[in-house]
Structure formats: structure tokens, C-alpha cells
Design an enzyme around this catalytic site. Structure first.
Site, PDB file in Angstrom:
ATOM      1  N   HIS A 169       0.777  -1.213  -0.127  1.00 17.75           N
ATOM      2  CA  HIS A 169      -0.059   0.063   0.088  1.00 17.75           C
ATOM      3  C   HIS A 169       0.868   1.269  -0.056  1.00 17.75           C
ATOM      4  O   HIS A 169       2.068   1.129   0.127  1.00 17.75           O
ATOM      5  CB  HIS A 169      -1.039   0.082   1.144  1.00 17.75           C
ATOM      6  CG  HIS A 169      -1.989  -0.828   1.112  1.00 17.75           C
ATOM      7  ND1 HIS A 169      -3.282  -0.718   1.740  1.00 17.75           N
ATOM      8  CD2 HIS A 169      -2.181  -2.132   0.537  1.00 17.75           C
ATOM      9  CE1 HIS A 169      -3.860  -1.606   1.755  1.00 17.75           C
ATOM     10  NE2 HIS A 169      -3.441  -2.652   0.976  1.00 17.75           N
ATOM     11  N   GLU A 216       2.927  -0.416   4.064  1.00 19.18           N
ATOM     12  CA  GLU A 216       2.801   1.112   3.434  1.00 19.18           C
ATOM     13  C   GLU A 216       4.050   1.455   3.194  1.00 19.18           C
ATOM     14  O   GLU A 216       4.887   1.762   4.248  1.00 19.18           O
ATOM     15  CB  GLU A 216       2.136   1.727   4.582  1.00 19.18           C
ATOM     16  CG  GLU A 216       0.797   1.257   5.206  1.00 19.18           C
ATOM     17  CD  GLU A 216      -0.212   1.535   4.347  1.00 19.18           C
ATOM     18  OE1 GLU A 216      -0.235   2.282   3.248  1.00 19.18           O
ATOM     19  OE2 GLU A 216      -1.623   1.040   4.542  1.00 19.18           O
TER      20      GLU A 216
END
Length: 210
Positions: A39, A128
Site C-alpha cells: 500500500h 505501507e
């Protein structure tokens, strides 16, 4: 779609979109061991569970039965990243050591990493990778260089814990679908089509049964 999966803490499940249903069939059809969900928007390695029974917006730690193992897997990625261990790369980030429990960060019902853990052998961690959700193409070589060692270390984590074959005592043939349990860890895995198994575990002493 990452919030479209069945959720253990939700009474009314959403109708699965065709893409979600296809991914669920794929997850259940293969004995996957380890998965990374990439992500953007922060710089952190986030591990299950992504939501809790109370569905507080944030601040509730919702650990899986294999919480210690998930923390080891998240650190396998974060510790080899040049900036992730700082935990404050992006505005508003406060992640000690560059890792976080998903629900403690913010509550996300219907996530894929929780579905993987609850409905298959697969342990999934969400990485992330940048403050910008959509970095321009010119920055991709730099992002690859930042994340290459972390990706390799994470992939090699598939060999953590116990692995081998479950065989019939008389024929010595593998037993497909054999259930492997770890004492005091409420999460079983199943052997693959040849009796082969990989059971991810944090460092320690364990009792395995099948």
C-alpha cells in the site's frame, strides 16, 4: 475491495464483488504460506487484526493468536528498510519501530490480511511504502532501492518456524490436508497436496501435533 472480504467481527457481511470472490477462491485453492499487501500513504508494516469487536476508530490492539509471529514478520520487513524503523516518516505517523497492529492504527473491517489468516494457511502483512499513495513513475527506481532488501528478507521469512511432511506411518506417503496444531496457539494449518507443511512461528519452543 480490500474492505469487501468477510469479517469475523461483522454481523452482516457485504456482498462479495466478483474480484473479491475470485481472490477468495484463489486463497482457498492454494496452500500459500506468506503474503505481502503493498500500500501507500504511510511508511509502516501493519499486521492483523485490522479491526476489533468494538470497532473503535483507533487505539484498540486486536492481536491474532499468532501475534508474536506477526510482529516478527512485520519487523523482518521494517528493520531492513532505510527509514521505516523511525516510525515517523510521514506527517502524523507514530509507529514505534516502524510496525503497528492494524486495528490499533485504525479500524478496517473486511480486510484481506485478516481473511487470509482466518480462512487459509497464509500469514499476510500490509506494507505501507511511501507517504504518497501514487508516487510518480520517476520515483519508482528509488522506491525499489528502498524496499528491495526488505522484500527479500520478508520472502525468506516463509522458512521461519517448522516445515516438513506429514506421512502415513506405514506407507510413508504424504497425507494431504493433515491438520497441524501448535499447543497453546489457537490457529491450525493444513498440509499441502503431498503432505508438505510450513508452519510460521516466532523463535521459541513449541509442541506440534497432527
Amino acid at each position: 475491495l480490500n474492505r469487501n472480504f468477510p469479517d469475523q467481527f461483522r454481523d452482516h457481511q457485504p456482498r462479495a464483488e466478483p474480484e473479491t470472490a475470485a481472490v477468495m477462491r484463489w486463497i482457498r485453492s492454494e496452500p500459500f504460506v506468506l503474503s505481502g499487501n503493498l500500500h501507500g500513504g504511510s511508511v509502516v508494516a501493519s499486521y492483523p487484526f485490522d479491526d476489533s469487536a468494538v470497532h473503535a476508530r483507533q487505539g484498540v490492539y486486536s492481536g491474532a493468536a499468532d501475534d508474536a509471529t506477526f510482529r516478527v514478520l512485520a519487523h523482518a520487513y521494517a528493520d531492513r528498510h532505510p527509514t521505516m524503523p523511525r516510525g515517523n516518516v510521514c506527517p502524523g505517523d507514530r509507529f514505534p519501530g516502524g510496525v503497528t497492529n492494524g486495528a490499533h492504527w485504525y479500524d478496517v473491517p473486511g480486510g484481506m490480511e485478516d481473511y487470509n489468516y482466518l480462512h487459509s494457511n497464509c500469514f499476510e502483512v500490509t506494507m505501507e511504502l511511501s507517504c504518497c499513495k501514487f508516487p510518480p513513475r520517476s520515483q519508482l527506481p528509488r522506491e525499489w532501492a528502498r524496499n528491495r532488501e526488505s522484500l527479500v528478507a520478508f520472502a525468506l521469512s516463509a522458512h521461519r518456524g517448522a516445515k516438513g511432511f506429514v506421512r502415513d506411518r506405514l506407507t510413508r506417503r504424504g497425507i494431504p490436508g493433515a491438520v497441524l496444531s501448535v499447543k497453546r496457539v489457537d490457529h491450525d494449518v493444513r498440509a499441502g497436496p503431498f503432505g508438505d507443511y510450513w508452519r510460521l512461528l516466532a523463535p521459541g519452543r513449541y509442541v506440534l501435533t497432527e
